[in-house]
Design a protein around this motif. Structure first.
Motif, short mmCIF file in Angstrom:
data_model
loop_
_atom_site.label_atom_id
_atom_site.label_comp_id
_atom_site.label_asym_id
_atom_site.label_seq_id
_atom_site.Cartn_x
_atom_site.Cartn_y
_atom_site.Cartn_z
N ARG A 78 0.83 -1.20 0.00
CA ARG A 78 0.00 0.00 0.00
C ARG A 78 0.87 1.26 0.00
NH1 ARG A 78 -2.47 2.91 4.16
NH2 ARG A 78 -1.78 1.38 5.70
N MET A 79 1.87 1.26 0.84
CA MET A 79 2.77 2.42 0.87
C MET A 79 3.59 2.49 -0.42
SD MET A 79 5.36 3.58 3.90
CE MET A 79 5.81 5.32 4.05
N ALA A 80 3.99 1.33 -0.95
CA ALA A 80 4.74 1.31 -2.21
C ALA A 80 3.92 1.93 -3.34
CB ALA A 80 5.12 -0.13 -2.56
N PHE A 81 2.62 1.63 -3.36
CA PHE A 81 1.74 2.20 -4.38
C PHE A 81 1.62 3.71 -4.21
CE2 PHE A 81 -2.85 2.37 -6.14
CZ PHE A 81 -2.37 2.62 -7.42
N ALA A 82 1.46 4.15 -2.96
CA ALA A 82 1.32 5.59 -2.70
C ALA A 82 2.59 6.35 -3.08
CB ALA A 82 0.97 5.82 -1.24
N VAL A 83 3.75 5.81 -2.69
CA VAL A 83 5.02 6.46 -3.03
C VAL A 83 5.23 6.51 -4.53
CG1 VAL A 83 7.53 6.21 -2.88
CG2 VAL A 83 6.13 5.92 -0.83
N SER A 84 4.84 5.44 -5.22
CA SER A 84 4.96 5.40 -6.69
C SER A 84 4.12 6.51 -7.33
CB SER A 84 4.51 4.03 -7.22
OG SER A 84 5.29 3.00 -6.68
N LEU A 85 2.92 6.72 -6.82
CA LEU A 85 2.07 7.78 -7.34
C LEU A 85 2.70 9.16 -7.11
CD1 LEU A 85 -1.53 6.61 -6.32
CD2 LEU A 85 -0.46 6.53 -8.59
N VAL A 86 3.33 9.35 -5.95
CA VAL A 86 4.00 10.63 -5.68
C VAL A 86 5.15 10.84 -6.66
CG1 VAL A 86 5.40 11.90 -4.01
CG2 VAL A 86 3.34 10.69 -3.25
N LEU A 87 5.96 9.80 -6.88
CA LEU A 87 7.06 9.93 -7.83
C LEU A 87 6.56 10.20 -9.24
CD1 LEU A 87 9.47 7.08 -6.62
CD2 LEU A 87 9.77 9.55 -6.36
N LEU A 88 5.47 9.53 -9.63
CA LEU A 88 4.88 9.79 -10.94
C LEU A 88 4.36 11.22 -11.03
CD1 LEU A 88 2.87 6.51 -11.65
CD2 LEU A 88 4.90 7.32 -12.87
N ALA A 89 3.71 11.69 -9.96
CA ALA A 89 3.15 13.04 -9.95
C ALA A 89 4.24 14.08 -10.15
CB ALA A 89 2.41 13.29 -8.63
#
Length: 331
Positions: free
Chosen positions: A141-152
């Motif tokens: 879950r945290m990995a998904f959230a961090v990935s979205l931040v990096l993509l953003a």
């Protein structure tokens, strides 16, 4: 010839050919890491991943189970993760294993691309670390959230950027802290370019910020979370040992030795605050290892932008530390 670039992250990231090479190398890295049967090699399952699988297969949705209503309930219960995964399972018919593997792939790709576009494709090898494996394959879950931040952070559209960051916060509320830390780092990096700040002042400001965060997630954590009704107010996890934290504390100690241009990178400033948070939290006996895991590619970027000869010494120390990590991980 493939080499590791030691350029500072605030400089240009190269042309389209460099970005394409970085994307291709990152895709290959993510596929390769996903192909490796880590659980068989280690001889045990990723515990958190199994918890997610069981929850999604055998338990009701958190929305139904807790009868949530209102934006506040949805935010503090981090409902979006549950909603998205169940929608993919129920509406699209995608097996839970495939969904979680897709999250792992996205995380590995984002981590690798972050390094590759700044330091060349060989820098991706620094990510072959048990911390990254556990984070991408288990802390999903945290990995998904961090990935979205990096993509953003790579998006040019302000609307898309803000929407993606909001999604990340509703998946994992810790992203609010990371985003605030990033925004402060951006502002400080702008000040650095306009003013001639003494280097030691910048180093200690970033460290003081990390110490403050350590207080917030440590001694003050329970009262703060209880005041907003957060479900994790009573969660307790053991702190990292000093031997485990030694390399990261050593990396933080090199920061005051750097020249002013080192601090003009918002990612370096964010990394310094992260290292300080982890260091002070560890000394306070507070669990903060996820600060290292979540910002791992930025920490590797910081190491690659250290001045000589400190950079070479820290790279050598990292390789020794990495060998010890793998040794104990397989025990």
């Amino acid at each position: 010839m493939l080499t590791i670039s030691y350029q500072h992250p605030y400089r240009g990231l190269g042309g389209s050919s460099v970005n394409l090479q970085a994307v291709f190398a990152s895709l290959l890295f993510a596929l390769f890491m996903l192909w490796i049967p880590w659980e068989e090699l280690v001889g045990k399952e990723f515990e958190d991943k199994q918890v997610y699988i069981n929850n999604f297969l055998y338990l009701k949705s958190i929305v139904e189970d807790k009868d949530l209503s209102g934006l506040r309930d949805f935010f503090f219960n981090e409902v979006l993760w549950d909603v998205l995964v169940r929608a993919a399972m129920d509406k699209l018919g995608i097996p839970i294993g495939v969904i979680l593997n897709a999250v792992t792939f996205l995380c590995l790709f984002c981590f690798a691309r972050f390094l590759a576009v700044r330091h060349g494709v060989l820098s991706i090898l620094l990510l072959v670390n048990p911390l990254v494996v556990d984070f991408a394959f288990s802390q999903l879950r945290m990995a998904f959230a961090v990935s979205l931040v990096l993509l953003a952070l790579s998006l040019r559209s302000r609307v898309a950027l803000c929407a993606t960051l909001v999604m990340a916060c509703f998946i994992h509320t810790a992203m609010v802290l990371f985003i605030v830390m990033y925004l402060v780092a951006v502002q400080v990096s702008l000040w650095v370019r306009k003013r001639n700040f003494p280097v030691y002042t910048l180093a200690y400001i970033a460290m003081a910020g990390g110490a403050l965060i350590a207080l917030l997630i440590g001694p003050l954590r329970g009262s703060l979370l209880s005041s907003v009704g957060d479900r994790r107010a009573e969660y307790e996890l053991g702190a990292a040992t000093l031997s485990y934290a030694s390399f990261w504390i050593g990396l933080l100690a090199t920061v005051p030795l750097q020249k002013a241009r080192f601090y003009a990178s918002r990612f370096n400033l964010l990394s310094v605050a992260c290292l300080a948070t982890f260091t002070f939290a560890t000394l306070m006996g507070v669990f903060a290892a996820r600060f290292i895991s979540a910002l791992f590619p930025m920490l590797m970027s910081l190491m690659l932008t250290l001045g000589r000869p400190v950079r070479e010494v820290m790279l050598l120390m990292y390789l020794v530390y990495l060998g010890l990590q793998w040794h104990y991980w397989f025990l």
